[in-house]
Design an enzyme around this catalytic site. Structure first.
Site, PDB file in Angstrom:
ATOM      1  CG  LEU B  78      -1.790  -1.282   1.328  1.00 44.96           C
ATOM      2  CD1 LEU B  78      -2.608  -1.258   2.606  1.00 44.96           C
ATOM      3  CD2 LEU B  78      -2.708  -1.409   0.126  1.00 44.96           C
ATOM      4  NE  ARG B  79       5.171   0.693  -3.610  1.00 48.03           N
ATOM      5  CZ  ARG B  79       6.231  -0.099  -3.704  1.00 48.03           C
ATOM      6  NH1 ARG B  79       6.865  -0.498  -2.627  1.00 48.03           N
ATOM      7  NH2 ARG B  79       6.654  -0.502  -4.876  1.00 48.03           N
ATOM      8  CG  ASP B 320       4.793  -9.801  -5.410  1.00 50.53           C
ATOM      9  OD1 ASP B 320       4.907  -9.160  -4.355  1.00 50.53           O
ATOM     10  OD2 ASP B 320       5.767 -10.164  -6.090  1.00 50.53           O
ATOM     11  CG  HIS B 324       7.361   0.589  -8.988  1.00 51.83           C
ATOM     12  ND1 HIS B 324       8.127   0.848  -7.888  1.00 51.83           N
ATOM     13  CD2 HIS B 324       7.457  -0.750  -9.196  1.00 51.83           C
ATOM     14  CE1 HIS B 324       8.675  -0.272  -7.445  1.00 51.83           C
ATOM     15  NE2 HIS B 324       8.282  -1.263  -8.218  1.00 51.83           N
TER      16      HIS B 324
END
Lengths: 317, 438
Positions: B78-79, B320, B324
């Site tokens: 989820l960054r 996965d 980006h």
């Protein structure tokens, strides 16, 4: 995902030169024939032809090289192009500018051609896919992947001395794993119909499944050189001479350095090649490098003609 | 609020239910499945009695669609915190529910890493506020994922971590790994490890083989995976630790997992969906969208992974999910970041895989619903009477084009960009509330 060969136009003409892999045989032959016409330019009083007059050629070297950059510069100048040399390692990249930003900036200066050397395999492909139509990209070495003008000048040299590829045995010796010269040479040789390409080196320097590229693998150099017509020695980078890949430069020379005794296994008229710069006493004995079978200096001369041919062809000449 | 989802094909892989039936939801929980309300078919799940007077406030017509439990994804980045320029919790949770994913496990490779309870609590709180998918964090196994000092596992567990993971940072010091397994085993925590031996994989970029040789990309040998699995399973025997292996990539790796499982070790494992569909051949001319960690391997490996999913050696398929920004992929292959955005494509790609391999739909769905739920011991991924109604409804026939515009995820990095996939989620419910479309 596989798409059309990015270095060819729809009608199979050379648009960029990125790798020798996938170049049609006819096109490679055409490059070599075009180079024939340029060899004599170097011998003239005025070493210039006007094919690229008014064109701007950018030498983009993200990795240091004096020799290759110089030969490209000479080739471009003999074609009357304007040459701009950029040593990017010392400028933009170190200021954090991305590769494609650098390219966009230079393209905005109306570049017609980029000659690119980069430490990353595939860098030239990335640039070729990015630039607008009409700008040609020539790969002057990308990582371990390809050095197509070196591969082609090697083919020119072999053809010059051996005339045909059809009954030849060629051995490529040394650090195959890290060598873009070896890869470009192998693809060109198999495309031109050379029936016997051997790679010779210790298992640490032979890449996995290299047989799938159409070569045979030899670890014993004596046996590997048996009856070959051409021996291509590769440069061994000094940082690889001792460590997990090799115990020492000394032991490398003992097993894989070219000396008179090993060369005696090859055909008596075999030629010896090296892309330079040579490590005398590591890859090759001085007596062999300077000997009558060595064609290492003619390679350099032919290299300029081959690079002129490629530059002329990618600009539609 | 009472909802009836009717006219759809109800597939609940955990109970082998696969029939044209309605799903009845009241106050956020499943209250029945079957034909008309009140027309009990005799099974317990049909719950005839409770449905006798069921009058829905809302009816969802699922004609021509499949109604299945919400998807459970074992790996979705989820960054947050730290990588908000790549994606945010909000954007990725919207992507999750757009893809039918209602429960997701997130790895600790944030910045800072999830190695202290405050970070985990904050993440859980933000996830709850977003009120979309359920988020189950994995805590960092070691502080800062450095592989040196153990993280406070009990504290992290109490903060809500469902296991402890090293993400893509292999522990170099085998003694640290040994101690981590011992310590986790003391409390019965599951240790998650991506099997990759640090030195063998060190500078590698692509699967070591024909393609890496041809392209001149430094290789990651299969032994990087098998050596790690052999080490891990050996230490499992000594410590009794429970381990989940994340992202198996090779035929030889599958074989070692099979052996360990047949020896009775408490081992589970998953595979990323792209590794079931793609191989290193797909890299083509250095297409960085095909850079993955672990690397895409050979067709032989891919086929072995498929067989292992079908025979149960591999427990679950995960997205996965690795969003980006564009710049991360617009660089030479060797400098490109690995991974793909995949929460929204997980279902379509799993259907594509099932179609390629002629796997029955319920089995394929099991691998993205109840089987991953079992790995994390979640009460999710199946329809249980009285349990939260997390539901995915999708049209198996409709096609959609994967494009920057059609993806909710902030990351537009996927090998499938510009391609058309079959099977599109039309509705997602979490706790009986419609969260997609919003």
């Amino acid at each position: 995902m596989l798409t059309a060969n990015p270095q060819l136009t729809a009608d199979k003409k050379l648009k960029h030169l990125l790798t020798t892999e996938g170049l049609p045989k006819k096109l490679i032959e055409q490059i070599l024939e075009t180079a024939d016409q340029f060899v004599s330019v170097g011998d003239r009083e005025v070493k210039k032809v006007p094919l690229l007059r008014g064109k701007s050629v950018f030498n983009l070297f993200f990795e240091n090289s004096t020799r290759t950059r110089t030969t490209f510069e000479i080739a471009a100048k003999r074609l009357s192009a304007d040459v701009i040399n950029l040593n990017i390692g010392a400028s933009s990249a170190s200021k954090g500018e991305s590769l494609l930003d650098t390219i966009d900036n230079l393209a905005a200066m109306n570049a017609d051609m980029f000659i690119v050397r980069h430490s990353q395999s595939g860098a030239s492909h990335l640039i070729a896919q990015h630039v607008k139509a009409g700008i040609a990209v020539i790969n002057a070495g990308d990582g371990r992947h390809a050095h197509p003008t070196q591969g082609l000048l090697d083919m020119y040299t072999i053809r010059h001395y051996k005339k045909s590829f059809h009954n030849l045995s060629v051995a490529i010796v040394g650090d195959i794993l890290h060598s873009r010269v070896a890869r470009s040479g192998i693809h060109a040789l198999t495309t031109l119909g050379c029936p016997d390409v051997r790679v010779i080196g210790p298992a640490t320097l032979i890449p996995s499944e290299v047989e799938r590229m159409g070569v045979s693998v030899h670890h014993d150099m004596h046996r590997g050189l048996e009856g070959v017509d051409v021996v291509i020695m590769l440069r061994l980078q000094s940082e690889r001479m001792s460590g997990p890949l090799l115990p020492s430069a000394h032991e490398f020379f003992k097993n894989y350095g070219l000396n008179a005794e090993k060369l005696a296994r090859a055909k008596p008229d075999a030629i010896v090649m090296h892309p330079g710069p040579m490590n005398r006493g590591v890859e090759i004995e001085s007596g062999i490098a300077d000997g009558c079978q060595s064609v290492i200096l003619p390679q350099v001369t032919f290299g300029i003609a081959v690079r002129m041919a490629v530059m002329a062809m990618v600009t539609g000449n | 609020m009472k909802i009836e989802i009717k006219n759809g094909r109800l597939i609940d892989p955990a109970t082998n239910r696969n029939e044209n039936a309605s799903l009845y939801i009241a106050d956020g929980v499943v209250v029945g499945m079957g034909g008309e309300p009140g027309m009990s078919d005799g099974s317990e799940a049909s719950n005839g009695e409770a449905l006798r007077n069921f009058t829905p406030d809302k009816v969802i017509d699922a004609s021509g669609k499949i109604v299945c439990p919400g998807l459970v994804d074992l790996c979705a980045r989820l960054r947050e915190p730290g990588f908000e320029y790549r994606a945010t919790l909000e954007s990725e949770m919207r992507a999750a529910v757009a893809g039918g994913v209602t429960s997701l496990v997130c790895p600790p490779d944030t910045d800072p890493a999830l190695d202290e309870p405050g970070l985990v609590e904050m993440l859980k709180r933000r996830a709850t506020m977003a009120n979309l998918a359920r988020v189950y964090p994995l805590g960092a196994l070691t502080l800062g994922l450095k592989g040196e000092k153990l993280a406070e596992m009990t504290e992290l567990h109490e903060a809500g971590c469902v296991g402890f993971f090293q993400a893509d940072h292999p522990i170099r010091d085998t003694m640290v790994l040994y101690r981590a397994l011992q310590y986790a085993a003391t409390f019965g925590y599951t240790v998650w490890l991506r099997p990759q031996e640090a030195y063998l994989a060190a500078d590698g970029i692509a699967h070591d083989g024909e393609v890496s040789t041809r392209l001149g990309l430094a290789g990651i040998p299969v032994s990087a995976e098998t050596v790690a699995i052999a080490t891990i399973t050996t230490l499992m025997r000594e410590t009794g630790a429970k381990v989940h292996l994340a992202r198996i990539s090779s035929a030889a790796g599958v074989e070692l997992v099979r052996l360990a499982k047949s020896a009775g070790l408490p081992l589970s494992c998953d595979v990323g969906i792209h590794h079931l569909l793609l191989t290193d051949r797909d890299i083509g001319y250095f297409d960085s969208q095909y850079r993955f960690t672990p690397p895409l391997r050979s067709p032989t490996d891919r086929d072995a992974l498929s067989r292992a999913v079908i025979d149960g050696t591999i427990d679950a398929i995960c997205s996965d999910h690795t969003p980006h920004d564009d710049d991360a992929k617009h660089v030479p292959f060797g400098e490109a970041q690995a991974g793909a955005t995949a929460l929204e494509t997980l279902l379509s790609l799993t259907l594509k895989w099932a179609d390629n391999q002629q796997v029955p739909l319920p089995l394929a769905l099991k691998k993205i619903t109840s089987d991953p739920a079992r790995v994390v011991d979640l009460k999710a991924g199946q329809f249980l009477l009285g349990a939260a109604a997390d539901v995915c409804i999708f049209n198996p026939q409709s096609f959609w084009v994967i494009a920057a515009k059609t993806l909710m995820s902030q990351g537009k990095n996927t090998p499938y960009l510009g391609r058309e996939l079959q099977g599109k989620v039309t509705h997602t419910l979490v706790n009986g509330q419609l969260v997609f479309p919003s």
